[in-house]
Write an enzyme that holds these catalytic residues in place. Structure first.
Site, PDB file in Angstrom:
ATOM      1  N   SER A 122     -14.900   4.279  11.752  1.00  0.00           N
ATOM      2  CA  SER A 122     -14.768   4.952  10.532  1.00  0.00           C
ATOM      3  C   SER A 122     -14.948   3.876   9.044  1.00  0.00           C
ATOM      4  O   SER A 122     -15.174   4.424   8.044  1.00  0.00           O
ATOM      5  CB  SER A 122     -13.491   5.610   9.976  1.00  0.00           C
ATOM      6  OG  SER A 122     -12.614   4.820   9.988  1.00  0.00           O
TER       7      SER A 122
ATOM      8  N   GLY B 267      -5.046   1.642   6.669  1.00  0.00           N
ATOM      9  CA  GLY B 267      -4.758   0.385   6.319  1.00  0.00           C
ATOM     10  C   GLY B 267      -5.412  -0.694   6.683  1.00  0.00           C
ATOM     11  O   GLY B 267      -5.432  -1.518   5.983  1.00  0.00           O
ATOM     12  N   ASP B 268      -6.097  -0.681   7.997  1.00  0.00           N
ATOM     13  CA  ASP B 268      -6.920  -1.650   8.292  1.00  0.00           C
ATOM     14  C   ASP B 268      -8.242  -1.815   7.501  1.00  0.00           C
ATOM     15  O   ASP B 268      -8.743  -2.852   7.321  1.00  0.00           O
ATOM     16  CB  ASP B 268      -7.276  -1.295   9.847  1.00  0.00           C
ATOM     17  CG  ASP B 268      -6.111  -1.279  10.695  1.00  0.00           C
ATOM     18  OD1 ASP B 268      -5.030  -1.739  10.373  1.00  0.00           O
ATOM     19  OD2 ASP B 268      -6.011  -0.359  11.566  1.00  0.00           O
TER      20      ASP B 268
ATOM     21  N   THR C 128       0.811  -1.319   0.133  1.00  0.00           N
ATOM     22  CA  THR C 128       0.200  -0.052  -0.024  1.00  0.00           C
ATOM     23  C   THR C 128       0.930   1.263  -0.069  1.00  0.00           C
ATOM     24  O   THR C 128       1.749   1.297   0.957  1.00  0.00           O
ATOM     25  CB  THR C 128      -1.040   0.034   1.179  1.00  0.00           C
ATOM     26  OG1 THR C 128      -0.229  -0.192   2.522  1.00  0.00           O
ATOM     27  CG2 THR C 128      -1.864  -1.229   1.062  1.00  0.00           C
TER      28      THR C 128
ATOM     29  N   ARG D  49     -13.875   9.947   7.538  1.00  0.00           N
ATOM     30  CA  ARG D  49     -14.499   9.765   8.909  1.00  0.00           C
ATOM     31  C   ARG D  49     -13.865   9.897   9.964  1.00  0.00           C
ATOM     32  O   ARG D  49     -12.605   9.335   9.828  1.00  0.00           O
ATOM     33  CB  ARG D  49     -15.270   8.610   8.807  1.00  0.00           C
ATOM     34  CG  ARG D  49     -16.336   8.843   7.693  1.00  0.00           C
ATOM     35  CD  ARG D  49     -17.234   7.479   7.647  1.00  0.00           C
ATOM     36  NE  ARG D  49     -18.043   7.325   6.669  1.00  0.00           N
ATOM     37  CZ  ARG D  49     -18.826   6.295   5.994  1.00  0.00           C
ATOM     38  NH1 ARG D  49     -18.631   5.194   6.539  1.00  0.00           N
ATOM     39  NH2 ARG D  49     -19.521   6.425   5.176  1.00  0.00           N
TER      40      ARG D  49
ATOM     41  N   GLY E 268      -1.588   4.734  -4.140  1.00  0.00           N
ATOM     42  CA  GLY E 268      -2.432   3.673  -4.342  1.00  0.00           C
ATOM     43  C   GLY E 268      -1.959   2.356  -3.929  1.00  0.00           C
ATOM     44  O   GLY E 268      -1.157   2.557  -2.894  1.00  0.00           O
TER      45      GLY E 268
HETATM   46  O1  RIB Z   1      -3.987   0.872  12.582  1.00  0.00           O
HETATM   47  C1  RIB Z   1      -4.458   1.855  13.335  1.00  0.00           C
HETATM   48  C2  RIB Z   1      -4.434   1.219  14.854  1.00  0.00           C
HETATM   49  O2  RIB Z   1      -3.333   1.135  15.169  1.00  0.00           O
HETATM   50  C3  RIB Z   1      -5.017   2.174  15.722  1.00  0.00           C
HETATM   51  O3  RIB Z   1      -6.594   1.938  15.804  1.00  0.00           O
HETATM   52  C4  RIB Z   1      -4.360   1.745  16.959  1.00  0.00           C
HETATM   53  O4  RIB Z   1      -5.169   1.348  18.104  1.00  0.00           O
HETATM   54  C5  RIB Z   1      -3.335   0.949  16.648  1.00  0.00           C
HETATM   55  O5  RIB Z   1      -3.391  -0.321  17.193  1.00  0.00           O
END
Ligand code: RIB
Length: 311
Positions: A292, A252-253, A221, A286, A226
């Protein structure tokens, strides 16, 4: 409905907003403080859940004030708590986050606490749910043993295994062998491969190192540039979507959770990458990390608008 499982971190984000971030020794007057559900693992599972998957996180938290924030999040979302161990003697994980209101960028100190007690035993206790899952997803905020155990079970039952190697930790040699998808950002890619990732050429070189380590598919990423994908034969760069970002924590999550749902649903890789890109793009518009994450209808609407793809 596709099912995603894996060990994941449960963390409460304590977030302070300020007009700019302090330099060393400086005190900056902030504007807002918020407490909310976070943790890379839990954020990713929330994203996968809202994107349309049934999710089962294998995690651990304390029975404390912060733990109640996570409990409420799981109850409100209707996400399974079957494999979340709650222990009176543990402290819930926490993250201290500073957000620059001008740029939406952040700085994070994370305290893993109870998350570091999620290991092999806890993952194997959930084995029955690996048998009929569609994808296994994990990251680096639990233990190395939890990563290895979940990879073993994914491989045993022939399920795609996705590792988001964040945050960077020193991993034992050989851990990447048998990983279906690895999803570092630029700096993690550099830390694991030694290749500084600035250009697409660099992405190819870093990906080649991951292939040597036994990874089958590499997704790097690249923030606003992109997401780069390669399986060694085919490669593609999916451009990011231009949006007005208010907070990038958890972007990223969001990408990884969206990707896990797309892979669990067996979408072709270029569609899966676009699905993940849309998930991340909406999330940065958000506030909060887990809060979010976008819902499936929103992701599908953006897929159609940006890429002309109807799912
Ligand atoms: O990737 C973001 C996350 O990293 C946050 O929510 C925080 O908890 C950390 O672990």
């Amino acid at each position: 409905m596709a099912k995603v499982i894996g060990p994941g971190s449960l963390i409460v984000d304590v977030t302070g907003f300020a007009p700019h971030l302090p330099i060393e020794g400086e005190t900056v007057k902030g504007t807002t403080l918020r407490f909310g559900p976070g943790g890379k693992g839990s954020n990713q599972m929330t994203a996968a859940h809202r994107a349309g998957s049934e999710v089962k996180i294998i995690g651990r938290r304390g029975n404390d004030v912060l733990g109640q924030i996570l409990k409420k999040h799981y109850e409100t979302e209707g996400m399974s708590e079957e494999y979340i161990e709650v222990n009176d003697n543990d402290e819930t994980g926490s993250a201290l986050i500073e957000i620059d209101e001008a740029t939406a960028q952040n700085r994070i100190v994370v305290i893993f606490a109870a998350n570091e007690k999620v290991g092999r035993t806890e993952v194997y206790a959930a084995e029955k749910d690996f048998i009929d899952c569609d994808a296994v997803l994990t990251q680096h905020e639990n233990t190395v043993d939890a990563i290895i155990a979940s990879k073993e079970l994914a491989n045993k039952y022939g399920k795609p295994f996705i590792l988001n190697p964040a945050p960077y930790i020193n991993l034992p040699k050989g851990i990447f062998e048998g990983i279906d998808y690895v999803t570092p950002n630029e700096s993690e890619a550099e830390q694991f491969t030694g290749i500084k990732v600035n250009t697409i050429e660099d992405c190819h070189k870093a990906a080649a190192k991951f292939f040597e380590m036994g990874v089958k598919n590499v997704i790097i990423t690249l923030g606003v540039r992109g997401a780069f994908y390669s399986n060694g034969t085919e490669s593609v760069l999916i451009p990011s979507i231009k949006v007005k970002a208010v907070e990038t924590t958890g972007a990223g999550d969001a990408f990884n959770g969206g990707l896990a749902t797309a892979i669990a649903e067996k979408m072709p890789i270029d569609i899966a990458l676009k699905f993940a890109t849309c998930t991340a793009a909406i999330s940065v518009t958000r506030l909060g990390s887990s809060p979010s994450m976008p819902y499936r209808e929103e992701i599908l609407a953006l897929m159609e608008k940006e890429f002309g793809i109807t799912l």
